[in-house]
Scaffold this motif. Structure first.
Motif, PDB file in Angstrom:
ATOM      1  N   THR A 114       0.844  -1.193   0.000  1.00 42.10           N
ATOM      2  CA  THR A 114       0.000   0.000   0.000  1.00 42.10           C
ATOM      3  C   THR A 114       0.881   1.245   0.000  1.00 42.10           C
ATOM      4  O   THR A 114       2.058   1.181   0.337  1.00 42.10           O
ATOM      5  CB  THR A 114      -0.921   0.035   1.239  1.00 42.10           C
ATOM      6  OG1 THR A 114      -0.114  -0.044   2.416  1.00 42.10           O
ATOM      7  CG2 THR A 114      -1.922  -1.100   1.216  1.00 42.10           C
ATOM      8  N   ALA A 115       0.274   2.367  -0.355  1.00 44.29           N
ATOM      9  CA  ALA A 115       1.019   3.628  -0.379  1.00 44.29           C
ATOM     10  C   ALA A 115       1.215   4.170   1.032  1.00 44.29           C
ATOM     11  O   ALA A 115       2.187   4.877   1.298  1.00 44.29           O
ATOM     12  CB  ALA A 115       0.283   4.656  -1.232  1.00 44.29           C
ATOM     13  N   ALA A 116       0.302   3.859   1.930  1.00 43.89           N
ATOM     14  CA  ALA A 116       0.385   4.303   3.326  1.00 43.89           C
ATOM     15  C   ALA A 116       0.064   3.108   4.221  1.00 43.89           C
ATOM     16  O   ALA A 116      -0.523   2.120   3.776  1.00 43.89           O
ATOM     17  CB  ALA A 116      -0.598   5.429   3.578  1.00 43.89           C
ATOM     18  N   GLU A 143       3.638  -4.213   3.130  1.00 46.50           N
ATOM     19  CA  GLU A 143       4.744  -3.337   2.756  1.00 46.50           C
ATOM     20  C   GLU A 143       4.164  -1.977   2.383  1.00 46.50           C
ATOM     21  O   GLU A 143       3.118  -1.903   1.753  1.00 46.50           O
ATOM     22  CB  GLU A 143       5.489  -3.938   1.570  1.00 46.50           C
ATOM     23  CG  GLU A 143       6.643  -3.095   1.072  1.00 46.50           C
ATOM     24  CD  GLU A 143       7.304  -3.715  -0.153  1.00 46.50           C
ATOM     25  OE1 GLU A 143       7.280  -3.052  -1.206  1.00 46.50           O
ATOM     26  OE2 GLU A 143       7.811  -4.841  -0.054  1.00 46.50           O
ATOM     27  N   VAL A 144       4.852  -0.951   2.816  1.00 47.12           N
ATOM     28  CA  VAL A 144       4.446   0.406   2.438  1.00 47.12           C
ATOM     29  C   VAL A 144       5.384   0.877   1.338  1.00 47.12           C
ATOM     30  O   VAL A 144       6.608   0.845   1.500  1.00 47.12           O
ATOM     31  CB  VAL A 144       4.495   1.361   3.651  1.00 47.12           C
ATOM     32  CG1 VAL A 144       4.205   2.790   3.223  1.00 47.12           C
ATOM     33  CG2 VAL A 144       3.527   0.907   4.729  1.00 47.12           C
ATOM     34  N   ASN A 145       4.803   1.271   0.196  1.00 48.49           N
ATOM     35  CA  ASN A 145       5.579   1.761  -0.936  1.00 48.49           C
ATOM     36  C   ASN A 145       4.888   3.015  -1.471  1.00 48.49           C
ATOM     37  O   ASN A 145       3.931   2.922  -2.244  1.00 48.49           O
ATOM     38  CB  ASN A 145       5.678   0.691  -2.026  1.00 48.49           C
ATOM     39  CG  ASN A 145       6.490   1.144  -3.208  1.00 48.49           C
ATOM     40  OD1 ASN A 145       6.901   2.301  -3.290  1.00 48.49           O
ATOM     41  ND2 ASN A 145       6.716   0.231  -4.146  1.00 48.49           N
ATOM     42  N   PRO A 146       5.375   4.199  -1.071  1.00 47.04           N
ATOM     43  CA  PRO A 146       4.728   5.437  -1.505  1.00 47.04           C
ATOM     44  C   PRO A 146       4.717   5.629  -3.026  1.00 47.04           C
ATOM     45  O   PRO A 146       3.910   6.404  -3.545  1.00 47.04           O
ATOM     46  CB  PRO A 146       5.557   6.530  -0.840  1.00 47.04           C
ATOM     47  CG  PRO A 146       6.415   5.865   0.172  1.00 47.04           C
ATOM     48  CD  PRO A 146       6.503   4.426  -0.197  1.00 47.04           C
ATOM     49  N   ASP A 147       5.567   4.909  -3.746  1.00 44.70           N
ATOM     50  CA  ASP A 147       5.629   5.038  -5.202  1.00 44.70           C
ATOM     51  C   ASP A 147       4.340   4.626  -5.906  1.00 44.70           C
ATOM     52  O   ASP A 147       4.107   5.023  -7.041  1.00 44.70           O
ATOM     53  CB  ASP A 147       6.793   4.217  -5.772  1.00 44.70           C
ATOM     54  CG  ASP A 147       8.143   4.775  -5.371  1.00 44.70           C
ATOM     55  OD1 ASP A 147       8.206   5.944  -4.944  1.00 44.70           O
ATOM     56  OD2 ASP A 147       9.139   4.037  -5.485  1.00 44.70           O
ATOM     57  N   ILE A 148       3.512   3.817  -5.252  1.00 43.58           N
ATOM     58  CA  ILE A 148       2.272   3.394  -5.921  1.00 43.58           C
ATOM     59  C   ILE A 148       1.179   4.455  -5.795  1.00 43.58           C
ATOM     60  O   ILE A 148       0.083   4.263  -6.301  1.00 43.58           O
ATOM     61  CB  ILE A 148       1.776   2.020  -5.430  1.00 43.58           C
ATOM     62  CG1 ILE A 148       1.276   2.059  -3.982  1.00 43.58           C
ATOM     63  CG2 ILE A 148       2.834   0.952  -5.610  1.00 43.58           C
ATOM     64  CD1 ILE A 148       0.547   0.801  -3.562  1.00 43.58           C
ATOM     65  N   VAL A 149       1.456   5.550  -5.134  1.00 45.25           N
ATOM     66  CA  VAL A 149       0.614   6.737  -4.986  1.00 45.25           C
ATOM     67  C   VAL A 149      -0.619   6.478  -4.110  1.00 45.25           C
ATOM     68  O   VAL A 149      -0.877   7.194  -3.160  1.00 45.25           O
ATOM     69  CB  VAL A 149       0.203   7.347  -6.346  1.00 45.25           C
ATOM     70  CG1 VAL A 149      -0.589   8.626  -6.151  1.00 45.25           C
ATOM     71  CG2 VAL A 149       1.418   7.587  -7.234  1.00 45.25           C
ATOM     72  N   LYS A 166      -0.855   4.265  -9.332  1.00 43.23           N
ATOM     73  CA  LYS A 166       0.239   4.314 -10.302  1.00 43.23           C
ATOM     74  C   LYS A 166      -0.080   3.457 -11.522  1.00 43.23           C
ATOM     75  O   LYS A 166       0.118   3.886 -12.661  1.00 43.23           O
ATOM     76  CB  LYS A 166       1.541   3.842  -9.665  1.00 43.23           C
ATOM     77  CG  LYS A 166       2.715   3.866 -10.609  1.00 43.23           C
ATOM     78  CD  LYS A 166       3.997   3.410  -9.944  1.00 43.23           C
ATOM     79  CE  LYS A 166       5.155   3.453 -10.926  1.00 43.23           C
ATOM     80  NZ  LYS A 166       6.407   3.059 -10.300  1.00 43.23           N
ATOM     81  N   GLN A 167      -0.601   2.259 -11.299  1.00 42.23           N
ATOM     82  CA  GLN A 167      -0.945   1.357 -12.414  1.00 42.23           C
ATOM     83  C   GLN A 167      -2.064   1.963 -13.242  1.00 42.23           C
ATOM     84  O   GLN A 167      -2.034   1.908 -14.472  1.00 42.23           O
ATOM     85  CB  GLN A 167      -1.343  -0.011 -11.857  1.00 42.23           C
ATOM     86  CG  GLN A 167      -1.551  -1.095 -12.902  1.00 42.23           C
ATOM     87  CD  GLN A 167      -2.931  -1.094 -13.514  1.00 42.23           C
ATOM     88  OE1 GLN A 167      -3.915  -0.661 -12.923  1.00 42.23           O
ATOM     89  NE2 GLN A 167      -3.009  -1.553 -14.746  1.00 42.23           N
ATOM     90  N   GLN A 168      -3.040   2.563 -12.594  1.00 45.81           N
ATOM     91  CA  GLN A 168      -4.158   3.173 -13.319  1.00 45.81           C
ATOM     92  C   GLN A 168      -3.691   4.368 -14.147  1.00 45.81           C
ATOM     93  O   GLN A 168      -4.116   4.547 -15.287  1.00 45.81           O
ATOM     94  CB  GLN A 168      -5.254   3.588 -12.331  1.00 45.81           C
ATOM     95  CG  GLN A 168      -5.926   2.391 -11.678  1.00 45.81           C
ATOM     96  CD  GLN A 168      -6.851   2.785 -10.527  1.00 45.81           C
ATOM     97  OE1 GLN A 168      -7.113   3.953 -10.295  1.00 45.81           O
ATOM     98  NE2 GLN A 168      -7.340   1.779  -9.813  1.00 45.81           N
ATOM     99  N   LEU A 169      -2.796   5.175 -13.575  1.00 42.08           N
ATOM    100  CA  LEU A 169      -2.247   6.311 -14.322  1.00 42.08           C
ATOM    101  C   LEU A 169      -1.416   5.844 -15.514  1.00 42.08           C
ATOM    102  O   LEU A 169      -1.483   6.429 -16.600  1.00 42.08           O
ATOM    103  CB  LEU A 169      -1.407   7.204 -13.398  1.00 42.08           C
ATOM    104  CG  LEU A 169      -2.176   7.983 -12.327  1.00 42.08           C
ATOM    105  CD1 LEU A 169      -1.205   8.669 -11.370  1.00 42.08           C
ATOM    106  CD2 LEU A 169      -3.116   8.984 -12.964  1.00 42.08           C
ATOM    107  N   THR A 170      -0.657   4.771 -15.324  1.00 36.30           N
ATOM    108  CA  THR A 170       0.140   4.212 -16.415  1.00 36.30           C
ATOM    109  C   THR A 170      -0.780   3.705 -17.529  1.00 36.30           C
ATOM    110  O   THR A 170      -0.495   3.902 -18.712  1.00 36.30           O
ATOM    111  CB  THR A 170       1.036   3.075 -15.888  1.00 36.30           C
ATOM    112  OG1 THR A 170       1.871   3.585 -14.859  1.00 36.30           O
ATOM    113  CG2 THR A 170       1.890   2.478 -16.994  1.00 36.30           C
TER     114      THR A 170
END
Length: 178
Positions: A114-116, A143-149, A166-170
């Protein structure tokens, strides 16, 4: 002899002995700790493979890698591995045990990114969803990964659901490029 064959034979024998002694869960934790130690401390492999290091020192290192109070079964297993000069495949034996245990107990590994940070309730709901789909026990890590927005990525077994922003924006960007 093939490393894979040797490691699986030793792991299978250890799992059988652990199951008979009703210690398979404890030995599972110990073998996961050994496997994790090899990954976290790359020098462990070189040290264990060193022919100049006495067997008692190797045994002490491997038992330390197994956790704070390794079971007598794990202690005897490490002694056997060293006696048979198979310490060079100990990492593979530990990984093979973990794999065989998970298969026997129907344990599925899951990961939520997740992003948060998410609440314990949200994590529990995701775990229950995976358990209901797989009919197995789920070892879940977050896991927290802020890169996925925003949104999340859920992975288990061979399934991957990417519901991240992030995937949706891509996907939108790729559509616009066409």
């Amino acid at each position: 002899m093939d490393i894979g064959v040797v490691s699986v034979r030793y792991a299978r024998a250890l799992l059988k002995s652990a199951t008979d002694a009703r210690l398979e869960d404890q030995v599972y934790q110990e073998m996961m700790s050994v496997a994790r130690s090899y990954v976290d401390v790359p020098q462990l492999r070189h040290t264990i493979d060193n022919p100049m290091l006495p067997k008692d020192k190797k045994q002490a290192l491997l038992l330390t890698a197994a956790g704070p109070e390794p079971s007598l079964l794990t202690q005897n297993f490490v002694s056997l591995v060293l006696k048979e000069d198979r310490e060079d495949v100990m990492q593979f034996m530990a990984n093979s045990y973990v794999t065989l245990y998970r298969k026997q107990k129907n344990v599925i590994r899951g990961k939520l990114t997740t992003a948060a940070r998410v609440s314990a309730q949200t994590e529990q709901k995701m775990r229950q969803m995976v358990q209901s789909k797989t009919q197995g026990t789920v070892e879940f890590e977050t896991e927290v990964n802020p890169d996925i927005v925003g949104g999340f990525i859920l992975e288990y077994d061979t399934f991957r659901m990417d519901a991240s922003v992030k995937q949706q924006l891509t996907a939108i960007l790729n559509t616009l490029k066409k």
